[in-house]
Write an enzyme that holds these catalytic residues in place. Structure first.
Site, PDB file in Angstrom:
ATOM      1  N   GLY A 293     -28.893 -12.921   7.193  1.00 53.70           N
ATOM      2  CA  GLY A 293     -29.159 -11.690   6.649  1.00 53.70           C
ATOM      3  C   GLY A 293     -29.258 -10.482   8.261  1.00 53.70           C
TER       4      GLY A 293
ATOM      5  CB  ILE B   4     -17.823 -14.082  -7.914  1.00 50.98           C
ATOM      6  CG1 ILE B   4     -17.165 -14.764  -6.701  1.00 50.98           C
ATOM      7  CG2 ILE B   4     -17.056 -12.973  -8.796  1.00 50.98           C
ATOM      8  CD1 ILE B   4     -15.959 -15.485  -7.219  1.00 50.98           C
TER       9      ILE B   4
ATOM     10  CG  ASN C 166     -18.268  -7.764  -0.142  1.00 49.84           C
ATOM     11  OD1 ASN C 166     -19.502  -7.728  -0.006  1.00 49.84           O
ATOM     12  ND2 ASN C 166     -17.013  -8.196  -1.144  1.00 49.84           N
TER      13      ASN C 166
ATOM     14  CG  HIS D 239     -13.959 -10.178   2.665  1.00 47.89           C
ATOM     15  ND1 HIS D 239     -14.819 -11.244   2.109  1.00 47.89           N
ATOM     16  CD2 HIS D 239     -12.386 -10.499   3.614  1.00 47.89           C
ATOM     17  CE1 HIS D 239     -13.662 -11.673   2.137  1.00 47.89           C
ATOM     18  NE2 HIS D 239     -12.293 -11.433   2.917  1.00 47.89           N
TER      19      HIS D 239
ATOM     20  CD  GLU E 214     -19.683  -9.722   9.628  1.00 45.91           C
ATOM     21  OE1 GLU E 214     -20.058 -10.980   9.869  1.00 45.91           O
ATOM     22  OE2 GLU E 214     -18.154  -9.768   8.536  1.00 45.91           O
TER      23      GLU E 214
HETATM   24  C1  GRF Z   1     -21.210 -12.263   7.423  1.00 41.15           C
HETATM   25  O1  GRF Z   1     -19.729 -12.268   7.914  1.00 41.15           O
HETATM   26  C2  GRF Z   1     -21.012 -11.763   5.485  1.00 41.15           C
HETATM   27  O2  GRF Z   1     -19.328 -10.106   6.118  1.00 41.15           O
HETATM   28  C3  GRF Z   1     -20.038 -12.543   4.574  1.00 41.15           C
HETATM   29  O3  GRF Z   1     -20.811 -13.570   4.582  1.00 41.15           O
HETATM   30  C4  GRF Z   1     -21.265 -13.193   6.224  1.00 41.15           C
HETATM   31  C5  GRF Z   1     -23.278 -12.891   6.523  1.00 41.15           C
HETATM   32  O4  GRF Z   1     -23.359 -13.354   7.732  1.00 41.15           O
HETATM   33  N1  GRF Z   1     -20.096 -12.628   3.822  1.00 41.15           N
HETATM   34  P1  GRF Z   1     -25.576 -12.295   7.207  1.00 41.15           P
HETATM   35  O5  GRF Z   1     -26.279 -13.275   6.738  1.00 41.15           O
HETATM   36  O6  GRF Z   1     -25.382 -10.578   7.645  1.00 41.15           O
HETATM   37  O7  GRF Z   1     -26.067 -12.967   9.019  1.00 41.15           O
END
Ligand code: GRF
Length: 195
Positions: free
Chosen positions: A11, A95, A110, A112, A181
């Protein structure tokens, strides 16, 4: 504007959204955090921020011989009660079928950790790192895209390239990607909600 965030693990992207709201840079409210895993640390992050949580694992459906569609429909019906402006999949590892997606007409995005069409599905960062070591790519990236039934194929909202260096280990690359991210997930919500 009200959003619901879906997680399955640590998270850290949820935390980035919480921090942006608390610092006033993101003017929206997280009505609910949904987790597919009761052990997700993201649930602790939500509780600390006073955000309601819903743990909704798939396993009980599988153990009861129920279908994936039943899971998606039940989850959609629970989430619909909140009538969110946007659903953010931030590390959601299941999914979602059209039976879920069609309830929220394009209001799902989403996150990614790869460039469009580069490494769809799970373990994208590891696949990028291995491709880099084989000399097949020189960079990777992060994208947030609209969710359609075809996995990781929806129209991108934001794409940010992330360089890979010879000195990188998988861990240093993961660290660089996650920090990008945390920025891109907030920018994407602002852009989608036009706030
Ligand atoms: C992130 O790298 C996201 O892109 C991928 O899973 C990871 C989740 O990280 N789908 P977090 O749980 O937000 O730390």
């Amino acid at each position: 504007r009200r959003i619901i965030v879906f997680i399955s693990g640590n998270g850290s992207n949820l935390q980035a959204i919480i921090d942006a709201i608390q610092s006033g840079t993101l003017e929206c409210k997280i009505d609910l955090v949904v987790s597919s895993k009761k052990t997700a640390y993201g649930l602790t992050r939500a509780e600390k921020a006073g955000i309601p949580t819903l743990v909704f694992p798939l396993k009980p459906y599988q153990d009861a011989g129920k279908t994936r569609i039943e899971y998606d429909v039940d989850l959609a019906n629970k989430v619909k009660e909140y009538n969110p402006d946007l659903i953010v999949l931030a590390g959601w590892m299941l999914i979602l079928s059209k039976e879920f997606i069609n309830h929220f007409n394009d209001n799902i995005i989403n996150l990614h950790p790869a460039l469009p069409g580069q490494f769809d599905g799970v373990n994208a960062i590891q696949h990028a790192y291995e491709a880099f070591k084989r000399g097949e790519i020189t960079k990777t990236g992060v994208m947030v895209h609209k969710v359609i039934p075809e996995v990781d194929k929806g129209e991108p909202l934001i794409i940010e390239e992330v360089p890979i260096f010879e000195s990188d280990t998988l861990e240093t690359l993961e660290e660089r990607i996650h920090s990008v991210e945390h920025k891109v997930i907030v920018q994407s919500i602002k852009k989608f909600l036009q706030i």
